[in-house]
Design a protein around this motif. Sequence first.
Motif, PDB file in Angstrom:
ATOM      1  N   ARG A 180       0.802  -1.229   0.000  1.00 40.68           N
ATOM      2  CA  ARG A 180       0.000   0.000   0.000  1.00 40.68           C
ATOM      3  C   ARG A 180       0.833   1.278   0.000  1.00 40.68           C
ATOM      4  NH1 ARG A 180      -5.302  -0.803   3.908  1.00 40.68           N
ATOM      5  NH2 ARG A 180      -6.262  -2.516   2.719  1.00 40.68           N
ATOM      6  N   ARG A 181       1.985   1.245   0.681  1.00 42.91           N
ATOM      7  CA  ARG A 181       2.711   2.511   0.812  1.00 42.91           C
ATOM      8  C   ARG A 181       4.195   2.271   1.060  1.00 42.91           C
ATOM      9  NH1 ARG A 181       3.320   4.157   6.250  1.00 42.91           N
ATOM     10  NH2 ARG A 181       3.232   6.331   5.588  1.00 42.91           N
ATOM     11  N   LEU A 182       4.930   3.371   0.921  1.00 47.61           N
ATOM     12  CA  LEU A 182       6.343   3.389   1.270  1.00 47.61           C
ATOM     13  C   LEU A 182       6.514   4.241   2.523  1.00 47.61           C
ATOM     14  CD1 LEU A 182       8.006   4.137  -2.197  1.00 47.61           C
ATOM     15  CD2 LEU A 182       7.962   1.939  -1.022  1.00 47.61           C
ATOM     16  N   SER A 183       7.423   3.826   3.378  1.00 48.61           N
ATOM     17  CA  SER A 183       7.759   4.659   4.533  1.00 48.61           C
ATOM     18  C   SER A 183       9.262   4.592   4.743  1.00 48.61           C
ATOM     19  CB  SER A 183       7.017   4.197   5.789  1.00 48.61           C
ATOM     20  OG  SER A 183       7.320   2.852   6.094  1.00 48.61           O
ATOM     21  N   LEU A 184       9.812   5.681   5.246  1.00 47.72           N
ATOM     22  CA  LEU A 184      11.255   5.760   5.440  1.00 47.72           C
ATOM     23  C   LEU A 184      11.698   4.923   6.639  1.00 47.72           C
ATOM     24  CD1 LEU A 184      11.803   9.575   4.871  1.00 47.72           C
ATOM     25  CD2 LEU A 184      12.768   7.758   3.465  1.00 47.72           C
ATOM     26  N   THR A 185      12.821   4.258   6.495  1.00 49.09           N
ATOM     27  CA  THR A 185      13.466   3.609   7.627  1.00 49.09           C
ATOM     28  C   THR A 185      14.212   4.680   8.425  1.00 49.09           C
ATOM     29  OG1 THR A 185      15.510   3.225   6.411  1.00 49.09           O
ATOM     30  CG2 THR A 185      13.789   1.519   6.246  1.00 49.09           C
ATOM     31  N   PRO A 186      14.666   4.384   9.628  1.00 47.32           N
ATOM     32  CA  PRO A 186      15.488   5.358  10.376  1.00 47.32           C
ATOM     33  C   PRO A 186      16.710   5.805   9.569  1.00 47.32           C
ATOM     34  CG  PRO A 186      14.729   3.639  11.864  1.00 47.32           C
ATOM     35  CD  PRO A 186      14.315   3.213  10.479  1.00 47.32           C
ATOM     36  N   ASP A 187      17.361   4.853   8.863  1.00 45.71           N
ATOM     37  CA  ASP A 187      18.491   5.229   7.998  1.00 45.71           C
ATOM     38  C   ASP A 187      18.011   6.149   6.876  1.00 45.71           C
ATOM     39  OD1 ASP A 187      20.509   3.846   9.338  1.00 45.71           O
ATOM     40  OD2 ASP A 187      20.064   1.979   8.272  1.00 45.71           O
ATOM     41  N   GLY A 188      16.829   5.850   6.342  1.00 47.23           N
ATOM     42  CA  GLY A 188      16.283   6.664   5.270  1.00 47.23           C
ATOM     43  C   GLY A 188      15.993   8.077   5.720  1.00 47.23           C
ATOM     44  N   GLU A 189      15.481   8.239   6.938  1.00 44.25           N
ATOM     45  CA  GLU A 189      15.180   9.572   7.463  1.00 44.25           C
ATOM     46  C   GLU A 189      16.453  10.391   7.620  1.00 44.25           C
ATOM     47  OE1 GLU A 189      13.030   8.962  11.049  1.00 44.25           O
ATOM     48  OE2 GLU A 189      11.143   8.435  10.022  1.00 44.25           O
ATOM     49  N   ARG A 190      17.500   9.763   8.125  1.00 45.59           N
ATOM     50  CA  ARG A 190      18.776  10.478   8.275  1.00 45.59           C
ATOM     51  C   ARG A 190      19.360  10.846   6.922  1.00 45.59           C
ATOM     52  NH1 ARG A 190      19.367   6.714  12.551  1.00 45.59           N
ATOM     53  NH2 ARG A 190      20.450   5.237  11.193  1.00 45.59           N
ATOM     54  N   PHE A 191      19.287   9.923   5.976  1.00 43.95           N
ATOM     55  CA  PHE A 191      19.851  10.185   4.652  1.00 43.95           C
ATOM     56  C   PHE A 191      19.042  11.244   3.913  1.00 43.95           C
ATOM     57  CE2 PHE A 191      20.846   8.944   0.169  1.00 43.95           C
ATOM     58  CZ  PHE A 191      22.208   9.232   0.238  1.00 43.95           C
ATOM     59  N   LEU A 192      17.719  11.279   4.143  1.00 42.27           N
ATOM     60  CA  LEU A 192      16.883  12.294   3.494  1.00 42.27           C
ATOM     61  C   LEU A 192      17.286  13.695   3.940  1.00 42.27           C
ATOM     62  CD1 LEU A 192      14.477  13.147   1.743  1.00 42.27           C
ATOM     63  CD2 LEU A 192      13.009  12.839   3.754  1.00 42.27           C
ATOM     64  N   ALA A 193      17.503  13.869   5.236  1.00 39.39           N
ATOM     65  CA  ALA A 193      17.893  15.187   5.741  1.00 39.39           C
ATOM     66  C   ALA A 193      19.211  15.638   5.115  1.00 39.39           C
ATOM     67  CB  ALA A 193      18.007  15.149   7.262  1.00 39.39           C
ATOM     68  N   SER A 194      20.173  14.731   5.039  1.00 37.64           N
ATOM     69  CA  SER A 194      21.468  15.089   4.441  1.00 37.64           C
ATOM     70  C   SER A 194      21.338  15.350   2.948  1.00 37.64           C
ATOM     71  CB  SER A 194      22.472  13.953   4.679  1.00 37.64           C
ATOM     72  OG  SER A 194      22.672  13.725   6.048  1.00 37.64           O
ATOM     73  N   SER A 195      20.525  14.538   2.273  1.00 36.46           N
ATOM     74  CA  SER A 195      20.363  14.688   0.823  1.00 36.46           C
ATOM     75  C   SER A 195      19.677  15.998   0.474  1.00 36.46           C
ATOM     76  CB  SER A 195      19.547  13.512   0.265  1.00 36.46           C
ATOM     77  OG  SER A 195      20.217  12.293   0.468  1.00 36.46           O
ATOM     78  N   GLN A 196      18.649  16.376   1.246  1.00 39.15           N
ATOM     79  CA  GLN A 196      17.964  17.639   0.979  1.00 39.15           C
ATOM     80  C   GLN A 196      18.903  18.817   1.157  1.00 39.15           C
ATOM     81  OE1 GLN A 196      14.630  17.014   3.690  1.00 39.15           O
ATOM     82  NE2 GLN A 196      13.221  16.941   1.973  1.00 39.15           N
ATOM     83  N   SER A 197      19.737  18.764   2.189  1.00 38.81           N
ATOM     84  CA  SER A 197      20.712  19.840   2.396  1.00 38.81           C
ATOM     85  C   SER A 197      21.684  19.926   1.229  1.00 38.81           C
ATOM     86  CB  SER A 197      21.476  19.604   3.706  1.00 38.81           C
ATOM     87  OG  SER A 197      20.613  19.646   4.811  1.00 38.81           O
ATOM     88  N   ALA A 198      22.123  18.760   0.732  1.00 35.39           N
ATOM     89  CA  ALA A 198      23.062  18.747  -0.387  1.00 35.39           C
ATOM     90  C   ALA A 198      22.418  19.306  -1.655  1.00 35.39           C
ATOM     91  CB  ALA A 198      23.548  17.318  -0.631  1.00 35.39           C
ATOM     92  N   ILE A 199      21.164  18.937  -1.893  1.00 34.92           N
ATOM     93  CA  ILE A 199      20.468  19.430  -3.083  1.00 34.92           C
ATOM     94  C   ILE A 199      20.278  20.944  -2.995  1.00 34.92           C
ATOM     95  CG2 ILE A 199      18.228  19.416  -4.265  1.00 34.92           C
ATOM     96  CD1 ILE A 199      18.118  16.403  -3.733  1.00 34.92           C
TER      97      ILE A 199
END
Length: 303
Positions: A57-76
């Motif tokens: 039904r859906r996708l959800s971020l893992t704890p690793d995914g949440e940390r990587f998302l924050a870093s990736s958004q900053s880089a972008i």
Amino acid sequence: MRKTDHLGGITAFVATAQHGSFTAAAERLGLTKSAVAKSVGRLEARLGVELFLRSTRRLSLTPDGERFLASSQSAIEILEQAEAELTSHIAEPSGRLRIDLPAAFGRQRILPHLLRTLRQYPELSMTVTFSERFVDPIEEGVDLVVRIGELADSSGLIGRRLTTQKLVICASPDYLQRSGVPAETADMSHHQCIVGLRRNEPKIWLLKNSLGQVTRFTPPATHEFADGDAMLAAVLAGCGLSQLPLWLVGKYLAGGELVEVLSGHAGGEMPVSALWPKSRQLLPKIRFMVDTLVKAAEEGLLD
């Protein structure tokens, strides 16, 4: 694997996390769902971690995914800022500009200026959506938002006031003949009222007295519409009273198809503002479009 592939995987991951699915991310990036899913899969394989928990039904971020998302958004954001600084000298706007507008005001007052800009600058592409709900430009990947009403505090956005909407309460002659003309605000509780439908927002009218004092009045919500044009149609059809912007109803008041009531309480105003993410404040295409809308407002073309 080439570094450009790494960047493509990160872009696909961020878009998927922001939009909640591979399908939505693919639409945002102009790719196929399969291409986005494979790109994210290759990124996970390279990192050696799962970034998403997948279900039917859906996708959800893992704890690793949440940390990587924050870093990736900053880089972008850093890359976008570098691009903006590098291209700030370019006179003509180019690339894709994503804009979200309020429905009736956007179609009637903003869209003509966007279309004129597209004809003038063929290197500029636009994705234009219309909605009345709150749109978070950062979360939803929108470059520029135009909104009506007081702005909620947001540290991640920059706002620019464009103009104000002057409001009047009106009804059709047929409705007033059947239901009577309200002489004071208390009379409106006995009338059918047509109000705007906005999620999680109170339905209020702004009333201004002869001393210039503005009060907030909650009308009975007999009929609710999530679109200004639909509200206007309901008023013209004799379904009740409504408070609407003068730019929308002016010609109908002049032609006698609508009648203003409680004119002693007219004059309430709602601000119209442009909003964009702080991280994109120097992008030439955004700066150009904001300047275009500000100029139109200064010339009275948005009233």
